[in-house]
Design an enzyme around this catalytic site. Sequence first.
Site, mmCIF file in Angstrom:
data_model
loop_
_atom_site.group_PDB
_atom_site.id
_atom_site.type_symbol
_atom_site.label_atom_id
_atom_site.label_comp_id
_atom_site.label_asym_id
_atom_site.label_seq_id
_atom_site.Cartn_x
_atom_site.Cartn_y
_atom_site.Cartn_z
ATOM 1 N N GLY A 92 0.638 -1.121 -0.444
ATOM 2 C CA GLY A 92 -0.085 -0.205 0.290
ATOM 3 C C GLY A 92 0.360 1.977 0.258
ATOM 4 N N PHE A 94 1.887 3.282 2.871
ATOM 5 C CA PHE A 94 2.253 3.606 3.644
ATOM 6 C C PHE A 94 2.901 1.944 4.336
ATOM 7 C CE2 PHE A 94 -0.954 7.245 3.249
ATOM 8 C CZ PHE A 94 0.422 7.764 3.198
ATOM 9 N N VAL A 96 3.272 -2.558 4.217
ATOM 10 C CA VAL A 96 3.588 -3.808 3.032
ATOM 11 C C VAL A 96 3.250 -4.688 3.919
ATOM 12 C CG1 VAL A 96 5.357 -4.779 2.339
ATOM 13 C CG2 VAL A 96 5.956 -2.674 1.995
ATOM 14 N N ASP A 204 -16.580 3.971 8.777
ATOM 15 C CA ASP A 204 -16.426 3.455 7.301
ATOM 16 C C ASP A 204 -17.003 1.876 6.478
ATOM 17 O OD1 ASP A 204 -15.700 4.041 3.870
ATOM 18 O OD2 ASP A 204 -13.332 3.391 4.587
#
EC number: 2.7.11.1
Length: 433
Positions: A92, A94, A96, A204
Site C-alpha cells: 500500500g 504506507f 507492506v 467507514d
Amino acid sequence: MLELIEVNGTPGSQLSTPRSGKSPSPSPTSPGSLRKQRISQHGGSSTSLSSTKVCSSMDENDGPGEEESDEGFQIPATITERYKVGRTIGDGNFAVVKECIERSTAREYALKIIKKSKCRGKEHMIQNEVSILRRVKHPNIVLLIEEMDVPTELYLVMELVKGGDLFDAITSTSKYTERDASGMLYNLASAIKYLHSLNIVHRDIKPENLLVYEHQDGSKSLKLGDFGLATIVDGPLYTVCGTPTYVAPEIIAETGYGLKVDIWAAGVITYILLCGFPPFRGSGDDQEVLFDQILMGQVDFPSPYWDNVSDSAKELINMMLLVNVDQRFSAVQVLEHPWVNDDGLPENEHQLSVAGKIKKHFNTGPKPSSTAAGVSVIATTALDKERQVFRRRRNQDVRGRYKAQPAPPELNSESEDYSPSSSETVRSPNSPF
C-alpha cells in the site's frame, strides 16, 4: 464543492516497545449455525487490487532469526522466531503486507509493516488506529493478533481473511435469497453492537470492508475490517468523513454525530443486498446531488426490483435509514427485528437476482485471488483515509433541507458480554449463508 482536510486524530500514548503478550488467536471452531455469518461515490480500498502481489508458497528453508526484507528493512528476530515470514502479498501507500505462518500452530496470518519514515508528523493517526485495534476482540471483526514497535517500523500481525469481500460472496454464488442477506446483516449488526458497546464508531462501513471468513465445515461469516476512520465517541463528532454512498445525513449536515452513523451505513448495505443498487444515487460524479438525496432521506422500493422482497425487510431498512437519529434503530434493535432473528423471513424463498446489478452499478470485477480483498483491507492505514475526509462548503439551505436535527450522541449502553479477551463464536438462530 468539497475540500480535503486532515482527520482529527486524537494523539495517544506511544505504542509499547515491544508488546510481547499475544492476543488470543481466532477461534478455529466452525459453527454450523453461524449467520451468514480516491473518493468515488461507492469507494473502495485505497490499495489497488490490480497491483496486489499474491504469494502462493513460502520458502521452506526459512528459519528463525533476523531477516532482511526485499524492501530494505530488518524483520526483528522477535517476529521471525514465532512466525515464518513469507513474500510480500500486498503493497500500500504506507504499509507492506507479508504472508506469515505461526511456527507453533501453522496458522496463517498477515504481517503488516508500517514504515515510520512515511508517517512523520502524522504518527497520531496510526496510533489512534492501532489503539482501537488493541481494544476490539469479536468473531465478526478482523483481529490484531500481535504488535511490535521498533524505531523504524511498526509490525502488526493481523488475521488474514481469505474468502473475498461481501460483493465477492454475492456475485460468486449460484443461489442467493433473503435468508442469505439476513444472515449477512446479522453478522454486521453483531460487530456494530460490540463496537458501540465500547463507544467506538467505525465511520467507514461498506461492502469492501466486510470480508468473508470460511469455516472448516463450509459455513461462512463476515468480518469487519479497516479501522482507519474509527474513533472513540465521547461527545458529538464533526469531521465529515466516510464513503459518500454510505455516509449518514448528520455527517453531511455538520450538526454533530455519534454512533448511529454506522447503522445508516448498514441500512444502505442491506438495501443493496436485496436489489443490487443503493437507495441514494447521484448523477455521474456530482456528489452534491447524492448528498441532497441523503439529506432528504426518501427511501423508495421501485418495482420490479423489490416486488419479491418481504415487507419485513423493507420495514427494517426504513428504520435503519431514518434521518431522525433518535428514531433510527440501534444495533440492538436491528438484531431483535424479526427479519434478522428469523421470525420475519418469508417461508417461500425467492432467489434474488442482484449479482448482475452489483457488477454493473459498482463496477466490480474479478480479483487476482480470493485473498486479495483481505490483503487490501490490511494494507490500508489511517493515512490512506485522508482522501475520505472532506468538508462540505455549506450552501445557505443545507440545514433547511436537513429536517431532523440529531440530539447530541449519548455514551451508549448497548453492551454485550464480549470482553476484549473473548473468543466466543457468534451463533445465530438461522442457517449460515
